[in-house]
Write an enzyme that holds these catalytic residues in place. Structure first.
Site, PDB file in Angstrom:
ATOM      1  CG  HIS A 123      40.864  46.698  28.092  1.00 63.11           C
ATOM      2  ND1 HIS A 123      40.999  47.883  28.793  1.00 63.11           N
ATOM      3  CD2 HIS A 123      41.858  45.890  28.558  1.00 63.11           C
ATOM      4  CE1 HIS A 123      42.014  47.783  29.628  1.00 63.11           C
ATOM      5  NE2 HIS A 123      42.551  46.576  29.509  1.00 63.11           N
TER       6      HIS A 123
ATOM      7  CG  HIS B 105      45.887  42.758  29.094  1.00 60.09           C
ATOM      8  ND1 HIS B 105      46.835  43.741  29.210  1.00 60.09           N
ATOM      9  CD2 HIS B 105      44.771  43.241  29.688  1.00 60.09           C
ATOM     10  CE1 HIS B 105      46.328  44.774  29.859  1.00 60.09           C
ATOM     11  NE2 HIS B 105      45.072  44.501  30.159  1.00 60.09           N
TER      12      HIS B 105
ATOM     13  NE  ARG C 187      49.126  38.933  30.214  1.00 63.60           N
ATOM     14  CZ  ARG C 187      48.762  39.961  30.936  1.00 63.60           C
ATOM     15  NH1 ARG C 187      49.105  41.192  30.605  1.00 63.60           N
ATOM     16  NH2 ARG C 187      48.056  39.792  32.038  1.00 63.60           N
TER      17      ARG C 187
ATOM     18  CG  ASN D 259      49.914  45.670  29.985  1.00 70.73           C
ATOM     19  OD1 ASN D 259      49.423  45.091  29.007  1.00 70.73           O
ATOM     20  ND2 ASN D 259      49.562  45.392  31.223  1.00 70.73           N
TER      21      ASN D 259
ATOM     22  CE  LYS E 298      44.983  51.335  29.634  1.00 74.27           C
ATOM     23  NZ  LYS E 298      44.916  49.910  29.868  1.00 74.27           N
TER      24      LYS E 298
ATOM     25  CG  HIS F 108      44.740  51.437  34.736  1.00 74.25           C
ATOM     26  ND1 HIS F 108      44.576  50.068  34.680  1.00 74.25           N
ATOM     27  CD2 HIS F 108      44.660  51.769  36.055  1.00 74.25           C
ATOM     28  CE1 HIS F 108      44.414  49.596  35.911  1.00 74.25           C
ATOM     29  NE2 HIS F 108      44.472  50.611  36.765  1.00 74.25           N
TER      30      HIS F 108
ATOM     31  CG  HIS G 299      39.627  48.454  33.410  1.00 76.14           C
ATOM     32  ND1 HIS G 299      39.978  49.598  34.078  1.00 76.14           N
ATOM     33  CD2 HIS G 299      40.771  48.016  32.836  1.00 76.14           C
ATOM     34  CE1 HIS G 299      41.266  49.825  33.928  1.00 76.14           C
ATOM     35  NE2 HIS G 299      41.765  48.880  33.172  1.00 76.14           N
TER      36      HIS G 299
ATOM     37  CG  LEU H  11      45.086  46.141  40.237  1.00 75.37           C
ATOM     38  CD1 LEU H  11      46.584  46.424  40.170  1.00 75.37           C
ATOM     39  CD2 LEU H  11      44.481  46.823  41.467  1.00 75.37           C
TER      40      LEU H  11
ATOM     41  CG  ASP I 156      41.402  44.441  32.014  1.00 77.38           C
ATOM     42  OD1 ASP I 156      42.457  44.315  31.360  1.00 77.38           O
ATOM     43  OD2 ASP I 156      41.379  44.880  33.183  1.00 77.38           O
TER      44      ASP I 156
ATOM     45  CG  HIS J 206      48.892  37.392  35.309  1.00 78.00           C
ATOM     46  ND1 HIS J 206      50.022  38.118  35.024  1.00 78.00           N
ATOM     47  CD2 HIS J 206      47.887  38.289  35.415  1.00 78.00           C
ATOM     48  CE1 HIS J 206      49.726  39.402  34.964  1.00 78.00           C
ATOM     49  NE2 HIS J 206      48.427  39.544  35.196  1.00 78.00           N
TER      50      HIS J 206
ATOM     51  CB  ALA K  30      46.345  42.760  39.150  1.00 78.66           C
TER      52      ALA K  30
HETATM   53  O1  DOR Z   1      44.010  43.288  36.457  1.00 79.37           O
HETATM   54  C1  DOR Z   1      44.673  43.813  35.575  1.00 79.37           C
HETATM   55  N1  DOR Z   1      45.552  43.118  34.833  1.00 79.37           N
HETATM   56  N2  DOR Z   1      44.529  45.117  35.366  1.00 79.37           N
HETATM   57  C2  DOR Z   1      45.323  45.789  34.519  1.00 79.37           C
HETATM   58  O2  DOR Z   1      45.148  46.968  34.406  1.00 79.37           O
HETATM   59  C3  DOR Z   1      46.403  45.099  33.804  1.00 79.37           C
HETATM   60  C4  DOR Z   1      46.156  43.688  33.682  1.00 79.37           C
HETATM   61  C5  DOR Z   1      47.376  42.890  33.274  1.00 79.37           C
HETATM   62  O3  DOR Z   1      48.047  43.304  32.324  1.00 79.37           O
HETATM   63  O4  DOR Z   1      47.635  41.859  33.876  1.00 79.37           O
HETATM   64 ZN    ZN Z   2      43.785  45.895  31.002  1.00 75.15          ZN
END
Ligand code: DOR
Ligand code: ZN
Length: 346
Positions: free
Chosen positions: A13, A15, A17, A41, A99, A136, A174, A219, A247, A251, A263
């Site tokens: 899992h 991200h 970007r 996402n 997902k 999720h 998660h 999250l 996860d 950011h 988050a």
């Molecule tokens: O904290 C999180 N950030 N939880 C998620 O489910 C998505 C993720 C994000 O893409 O920033």
């Molecule tokens: Zn995630």
């Protein structure tokens, strides 16, 4: 023990970007892991096989070939997702999983699912072809307290999915509560769960330690201490139903330290060192390899990675920041020294 060699692990899992952030962060995952399940996402989300293929090549361009890393692509389920496209993407080896984001549950989930029955066609196809569904697991109803959203999801949504599609492979992503741990443990072999480094380390107090700490906001949100302890027990128990999924969710610092902060915890740079710390504290380093390198691949029906990685007890100093200017990101464990250090892969 001063050194620990395990089969090359996978991150189920992550991200990555896109654009500048992709170029800055993907390498941290690719340095430690043989493969990673890449979350879809983006803005706009990765919904079709064609979009997943294009994203996969952007990821390859962002990484040096020498790392021999394989991104495993996912598609973002919407109420308009095309089951035939999902089936083709899976058959062609482009897509590994889909997902499910409940609409509004988290970052860029606005196009997610409002009524689960609207994706039953896609779920039936996935059940038939053996394609995992990644969830999720939080309800979004505003009347449900944010700390209860995972537990309520189990009753209201997950049990329905499992009884409607008993042969569907489902990964509850998660997990953060004792409720989720118990639900997974007491379900059949088609339900498994990922566990992040940060939910093993922090409880909800971390977000409010002497002031508001946005870099611990993610999250599902971190819960009470008794839930953290349940998640630690699950991860380190040796159960094959739990496996590694960081996860890692970077950011930009300005998007975290904001009146409405995003988050996500950016844990990719020292993910393995963080997991090793938890497993050592629980006297369970002997279970780390199955958690990191075996259980997930087995659940996904993927071959195990061939190589190995080595962690040495020589100490890792985690930088306070990565990147510069507006692209600065703050890592998990910023400024700490962790006992273990990953030896660079040859
Ligand atoms: O904290 C999180 N950030 N939880 C998620 O489910 C998505 C993720 C994000 O893409 O920033
Ligand atoms: Zn995630």
């Amino acid at each position: 023990m001063d050194s620990l060699t395990i089969r090359t692990p996978d991150d189920f899992h992550a991200h990555f970007r896109d654009g500048a952030m992709l170029s800055n962060v993907a390498v941290f995952t690719a340095r430690q892991f043989g493969r990673a399940i890449v979350m879809p996402n983006l803005v706009p989300p990765i919904i079709t096989t064609e979009q997943a293929l294009a994203y996969k090549s952007r990821i390859s361009v962002a990484l040096p070939d020498s790392l021999q890393f394989k991104p495993l692509m996912t598609s973002y389920l919407t109420e308009d997702s095309d089951p035939a496209d999902i089936e083709r993407g899976f058959a062609d080896g482009v897509l590994t999983a889909c997902k499910l984001y409940p609409a509004g549950a988290t970052t860029n989930s606005a196009q997610g699912v409002r009524n689960i029955e609207r994706v039953y066609g896609a779920l039936a196809t996935m059940e038939r072809i053996g394609m995992p569904l990644l969830i999720h697991g939080e309800v979004t109803d505003p009347d449900i307290d944010i700390f209860d959203r995972e537990a309520v999801f189990l009753d209201r949504v997950l049990s329905r999915i499992i009884s409607a599609f008993p042969a569907l492979k489902v990964v509850l992503e998660h997990v953060t509560t004792s409720d989720a741990v118990e639900f997974v443990e007491s379900s059949g072999p088609n339900l498994a769960a990922t566990i992040t480094p940060h939910h093993l380390v922090i409880n909800r107090n971390a977000m409010f330690q002497g002031g508001l700490r946005p870099h611990f906001y993610c999250l599902p949100i971190a819960k009470r201490e008794r839930h953290r302890l349940a998640v630690r027990r699950a991860a380190t128990s040796g159960s094959s139903k739990f496996f590694l999924g960081t996860d890692s969710a970077p950011h930009r610092v300005g998007d975290k330290e904001s009146a409405c902060g995003c988050a996500g915890v950016f844990n990719a740079p020292f993910a393995l060192e963080s997991y090793a710390k938890t497993f050592e504290e629980e006297n369970a380093l002997h279970h780390l390899e199955n958690f990191a390198s075996v259980n997930g691949a087995t659940f996904y029906d993927l071959p195990l990675n061939e190589g190995t990685i080595t962690l040495e007890r020589s100490g890792s100093e985690v930088p306070l920041t990565y990147g510069t200017g507006v692209d600065t990101v703050i890592p998990f464990h910023a400024g700490e020294t962790l006992a273990w250090r990953l030896k660079p892969r040859e």
